[in-house]
Scaffold this motif. Structure first.
Motif, mmCIF file in Angstrom:
data_model
loop_
_atom_site.group_PDB
_atom_site.id
_atom_site.type_symbol
_atom_site.label_atom_id
_atom_site.label_comp_id
_atom_site.label_asym_id
_atom_site.label_seq_id
_atom_site.Cartn_x
_atom_site.Cartn_y
_atom_site.Cartn_z
ATOM 1 N N PHE A 177 0.187 53.163 12.763
ATOM 2 C CA PHE A 177 -1.167 53.375 13.284
ATOM 3 C C PHE A 177 -1.723 54.700 12.757
ATOM 4 C CE2 PHE A 177 0.934 50.549 16.322
ATOM 5 C CZ PHE A 177 0.038 49.489 16.301
ATOM 6 N N SER A 178 -1.978 54.704 11.458
ATOM 7 C CA SER A 178 -2.316 55.945 10.761
ATOM 8 C C SER A 178 -3.688 55.922 10.100
ATOM 9 C CB SER A 178 -1.242 56.235 9.698
ATOM 10 O OG SER A 178 -1.113 55.126 8.810
ATOM 11 N N LYS A 219 -5.743 52.950 14.477
ATOM 12 C CA LYS A 219 -5.698 53.788 15.672
ATOM 13 C C LYS A 219 -6.551 53.195 16.797
ATOM 14 C CE LYS A 219 -6.344 57.790 13.390
ATOM 15 N NZ LYS A 219 -6.539 59.259 13.217
ATOM 16 N N TRP A 262 -4.430 50.582 18.266
ATOM 17 C CA TRP A 262 -3.378 51.227 19.070
ATOM 18 C C TRP A 262 -3.927 51.660 20.428
ATOM 19 C CZ3 TRP A 262 -2.399 56.296 20.883
ATOM 20 C CH2 TRP A 262 -1.079 56.545 21.270
ATOM 21 N N GLY A 306 -3.085 61.676 15.235
ATOM 22 C CA GLY A 306 -2.660 60.289 15.364
ATOM 23 C C GLY A 306 -1.446 60.252 16.267
#
Length: 322
Positions: A153-154, A159, A162, A307
């Motif tokens: 989740f970068s 994100k 997420w 993050g």
């Protein structure tokens, strides 16, 4: 899917968490803070009102169309349920009835759990103790994302995903990072919740059940109140692992925004944390703080340096008891 963030590992540190030393220093200078510790006599009545409000809402939504069920779940019921999870957080520190009535606190947490729709309170208590005792502890603090979460989740889009599914990561992460045996209290929590859900279904059908559970999941995911999950411990400024927020949303979240104060004095009820900041202002005013949980979510998504990896981690040496 967008540009990847610049963080590819956690921020590893080799010192103790700052809350222990600051607590000792503040208590030495302001011993009157000890008088704030103990139970909050108003908490049980506030929680009672919130639970009854949600039970009334179950009756009111049973004849609505599905679109309105989800609308009210996100805009109203979910906000109450999220607030109840934070009441359960306070209750886990025994502030509803005091440390001498720990069992009453556990049972009352199960009562507060009722509108959430899924069993939560007993498992939360079991792991939250470690979050305070071993803040950032590798394999101990399950508030820290896993390496897989940090790696995958970068990007901004990932994100957002997420954040949306954050309740599921919080629920499943302990089973991977620090699995513990199921306790009797957890089984009782599940039984109580199942029975209440069945009663609600019998009285008013499926829509109230969906209203409760959907509200809990949606409002613990991508929702303004959920900004506190990110604001509390994600490293927005290098070297700082806990942040406070002093804005208006504290009024509906049991002052969870006063998070530095809470970790310094976890036995002080949320209702009294503003007094800690008022008494020991010089210890908190100069520390980094957030002014908006919505802005926190925005920065988390679009700032490449922030993050799931933007957390401070440390190793704790546990003494094994024979």
């Amino acid at each position: 899917m967008g540009k990847a963030t610049g963080r590819w590992d956690f921020e590893w540190v080799y010192n103790e968490q700052p809350h222990t030393s600051r607590r000792k220093e503040i208590l030495a200078k302001y011993p009157q803070i000890k008088s704030l510790m103990g139970h909050d006599p108003q908490l049980k009545w506030v929680v009672l009102g919130m639970v009854l409000t949600q039970i009334l809402a179950c009756y009111l939504v049973c004849d609505l169309s599905w679109k309105w069920v989800f609308f009210w779940a996100y805009t109203f019921g979910g906000c109450i349920n999220h607030s109840l999870t934070l009441a359960i957080h306070d209750i886990s520190h025994n502030v509803a009835f005091g440390n001498k009535q720990a069992r009453w606190n556990r049972w009352f947490a199960m009562f507060a759990n009722i509108p959430i729709g899924l069993p939560y309170s007993a498992s939360f208590k079991k792991y939250h103790v470690d979050h305070h005792r071993y803040l950032g502890g590798d394999g101990l603090d399950v508030d820290i994302p896993t390496d897989l979460e940090g790696w995958f989740f970068s990007t901004p889009l990932r994100k957002v995903v997420w954040l949306f599914f954050q309740p599921f990561f919080y629920a499943l992460r302990p089973l991977v990072v620090n699995p513990k045996p199921v306790t009797r209290l957890e089984m009782m929590n599940a039984l109580v919740q199942f029975v209440v859900d069945c009663v609600i279904y019998y009285l008013w059908g499926m829509k109230p059940i969906i209203y409760l559970i959907a509200g809990s999941i949606l409002c613990m995911g991508l929702h303004p109140i959920s900004g506190h999950f990110i604001a509390e411990h994600y490293m927005f400024l290098k070297g700082h692992e806990t942040y406070s927020y002093y804005g208006p949303l504290n009024s509906i979240t049991f002052n969870v925004g006063y998070h530095m104060e809470h970790h310094d004095f976890p036995s002080i009820p949320g209702s009294k944390l503003p007094l800690v900041k008022e008494i020991a202002a010089e210890y908190y005013d100069s520390l980094p703080q957030h002014t908006s949980w919505v802005r926190v979510l925005w920065d988390f998504v679009f700032d490449d340096s922030i993050g799931p990896y933007a957390r401070i981690k440390r190793q704790y040496k546990l003494v094994k008891q024979e």
